[in-house]
Motif scaffolding. Structure first.
Motif, PDB file in Angstrom:
ATOM      1  N   SER A 333      13.028  -2.729  13.083  1.00  0.00           N
ATOM      2  CA  SER A 333      12.831  -3.662  14.183  1.00  0.00           C
ATOM      3  C   SER A 333      13.122  -5.089  13.733  1.00  0.00           C
ATOM      4  O   SER A 333      13.056  -5.421  12.545  1.00  0.00           O
ATOM      5  N   TYR A 334      13.439  -5.931  14.713  1.00  0.00           N
ATOM      6  CA  TYR A 334      13.745  -7.328  14.413  1.00  0.00           C
ATOM      7  C   TYR A 334      12.536  -8.028  13.782  1.00  0.00           C
ATOM      8  O   TYR A 334      12.682  -8.794  12.816  1.00  0.00           O
ATOM      9  N   SER A 335      11.348  -7.731  14.296  1.00  0.00           N
ATOM     10  CA  SER A 335      10.152  -8.390  13.746  1.00  0.00           C
ATOM     11  C   SER A 335       9.939  -8.027  12.287  1.00  0.00           C
ATOM     12  O   SER A 335       9.530  -8.876  11.481  1.00  0.00           O
ATOM     13  N   ASP A 336      10.243  -6.756  11.929  1.00  0.00           N
ATOM     14  CA  ASP A 336      10.101  -6.354  10.518  1.00  0.00           C
ATOM     15  C   ASP A 336      11.146  -7.051   9.650  1.00  0.00           C
ATOM     16  O   ASP A 336      10.876  -7.399   8.495  1.00  0.00           O
ATOM     17  N   ARG A 337      12.357  -7.240  10.202  1.00  0.00           N
ATOM     18  CA  ARG A 337      13.413  -7.861   9.413  1.00  0.00           C
ATOM     19  C   ARG A 337      13.121  -9.325   9.101  1.00  0.00           C
ATOM     20  O   ARG A 337      13.549  -9.842   8.064  1.00  0.00           O
ATOM     21  N   VAL A 338      12.426 -10.017  10.004  1.00  0.00           N
ATOM     22  CA  VAL A 338      12.236 -11.458   9.810  1.00  0.00           C
ATOM     23  C   VAL A 338      10.842 -11.808   9.307  1.00  0.00           C
ATOM     24  O   VAL A 338      10.570 -12.993   9.060  1.00  0.00           O
ATOM     25  N   ARG A 339       9.986 -10.790   9.158  1.00  0.00           N
ATOM     26  CA  ARG A 339       8.623 -11.089   8.734  1.00  0.00           C
ATOM     27  C   ARG A 339       8.626 -11.789   7.366  1.00  0.00           C
ATOM     28  O   ARG A 339       9.265 -11.340   6.423  1.00  0.00           O
ATOM     29  N   GLY A 340       7.909 -12.919   7.277  1.00  0.00           N
ATOM     30  CA  GLY A 340       7.777 -13.670   6.032  1.00  0.00           C
ATOM     31  C   GLY A 340       8.914 -14.627   5.760  1.00  0.00           C
ATOM     32  O   GLY A 340       8.891 -15.344   4.749  1.00  0.00           O
ATOM     33  N   GLN A 341       9.926 -14.690   6.635  1.00  0.00           N
ATOM     34  CA  GLN A 341      11.053 -15.583   6.417  1.00  0.00           C
ATOM     35  C   GLN A 341      10.809 -16.928   7.111  1.00  0.00           C
ATOM     36  O   GLN A 341      10.115 -17.008   8.126  1.00  0.00           O
ATOM     37  N   ASP A 343      12.007 -20.374   9.226  1.00  0.00           N
ATOM     38  CA  ASP A 343      12.876 -20.569  10.378  1.00  0.00           C
ATOM     39  C   ASP A 343      14.331 -20.726   9.954  1.00  0.00           C
ATOM     40  O   ASP A 343      15.246 -20.214  10.625  1.00  0.00           O
ATOM     41  N   ILE A 346      15.808 -17.350   9.070  1.00  0.00           N
ATOM     42  CA  ILE A 346      16.090 -16.570  10.279  1.00  0.00           C
ATOM     43  C   ILE A 346      17.378 -17.064  10.935  1.00  0.00           C
ATOM     44  O   ILE A 346      18.210 -16.276  11.384  1.00  0.00           O
TER      45      ILE A 346
END
Length: 382
Positions: A333-341, A343, A346
């Motif tokens: 999922s997109y949320s998993d891919r960007v978690r902890g990154q 702005d 991203i």
């Protein structure tokens, strides 16, 4: 008696937004030529004469011209509506057109009232079964509990078989529009029903000499006497390797003597090609597709700008385009891919996925915009 079986003309249909009327005119002219060449006595059109319930004026004009050419070639025409036609509109004037050799069998009430023609061996009864929507026709067919296509077609064929038996020893042909078990669908048929069971068993049609089916767009043999003619043109890229045709049935004194498949001309080829935009525009191996309807898959690292316009300079009939980025996204999922990154991280990923690797100037502008956005947000909170 020689009978030609065709169906699914879908006059007025478009192909990825492209008007197909001239292609349809050419292939229907070819059917009229077969009628002349083989001295066909009867042409059967098993549903979906038009592509929609309210066809355009141009579609009606083309269809009328095609029917006139077939009639002028010497054949009686018998047609039924499919799930795309309007039975009411297709059947308008049926009482008058029958006198001129065009028999439109569009009413449930006429299922057991065949068109009766004669040859040197006696009479042949042609039963037209229009497309049957279970909820709309079950009461009229005397089957109020029917819910499926199997049940309403069974009721319709019970009426046909009773009439065949009551009429004595004469040959019988049925036209029907249905999805029969054993038939193979293609991409261009739209569902014949919404919910419920749409398929029917071939045994529903027992008791007659030949069943001319419509709905499926690929020529196919369900059984020796139950066949689909298929559409005269391919209406999806999934049909690009199909050879379109009609069936010609030679009916003798005791029923079917022979059935031949007569191929129709390919009006315009369909091709799917995969390469970079530059490869498609310059490689000689694609020269044979230049006048085809083309579906292109681009494999460029970066999505090319104005790709369809450029493609159509070489392939004027290109109708479909897809970019297949070589850098596949992970199946998370997109949320998993960007978690902890951050702005900025991203934004960098967005550039990479949607366009290309960002340079420092791109990132500087994004970072500036993000800083200004944070400042505005802080002012609002204050």
């Amino acid at each position: 008696m020689k009978i030609l079986h065709t169906s699914d003309w879908h006059v007025g249909r478009t192909f990825h937004g492209v008007d197909l009327l001239e292609d349809q005119r050419a292939v229907l002219d070819a059917i009229a030529a077969v009628v002349t060449e083989l001295s066909i006595d009867v042409v059967l059109i098993a549903g979906d004469v038009y592509d929609r319930a309210v066809p355009s004026a141009d579609a009606v004009q083309l269809c009328n011209a095609a029917l006139e050419k077939i009639r002028a070639a010497g054949a009686i025409i018998i047609a039924t509506p499919g799930n795309h036609d309007s039975a009411t509109r297709l059947g308008a004037g049926a009482a008058f057109t029958g006198a001129g050799g065009l028999h439109l069998r569009t009413c449930v009430a006429d299922i057991d009232a065949p068109v009766v023609l004669s040859d040197e061996h006696g009479e042949v009864a042609f039963y037209g079964v229009p497309y049957l929507e279970p909820e709309a026709v079950k009461t009229e067919l005397g089957a109020p509990a029917a819910r499926s296509h199997q049940e309403v077609l069974s009721a319709a064929m019970d009426n046909v078989r009773k009439h065949v038996l009551d009429s004595g020893d004469r040959r019988s042909i049925v036209l029907a529009h249905a999805f029969v078990v054993g038939g193979v669908a293609s991409e261009s048929e739209r569902p014949i029903t919404v919910g419920g069971v749409e398929t029917v068993a071939a045994s529903v049609f027992d008791g007659v000499d030949y069943v001319a089916l419509g709905h499926l767009h690929t020529p196919q043999v369900v059984s020796e006497r139950v066949r689909y003619s298929g559409s005269p043109l391919p209406y999806s890229f999934g049909e690009r390797d199909h050879r379109k045709s009609v069936w010609v049935i030679d009916l003798g004194a005791d029923g079917i003597e022979s059935i031949d498949q007569v191929h129709l001309p390919l009006i315009r080829g369909l091709s799917e090609v995969t390469d970079t935009l530059e490869g498609l525009l310059t490689s000689p191996r694609y020269a044979e597709y230049e006048q085809h309807y083309v579906s292109a898959v681009l494999t460029d690292e970066v999505r090319p700008m104005d790709a369809m316009r450029k493609l159509q300079e070489r392939f004027p009939h290109a109708v479909h385009l897809r970019w297949d980025c070589p850098r596949k996204l992970a199946t998370v999922s997109y949320s998993d891919r960007v978690r902890g990154q951050s702005d900025l991280d991203i934004a960098r990923r967005f550039f990479e996925d949607a366009w290309t690797d960002p340079d420092e100037e791109h990132l500087r502008l994004v970072e500036q915009a993000l800083a200004e956005s944070r400042q505005e947000a802080a002012k609002l909170r204050a």
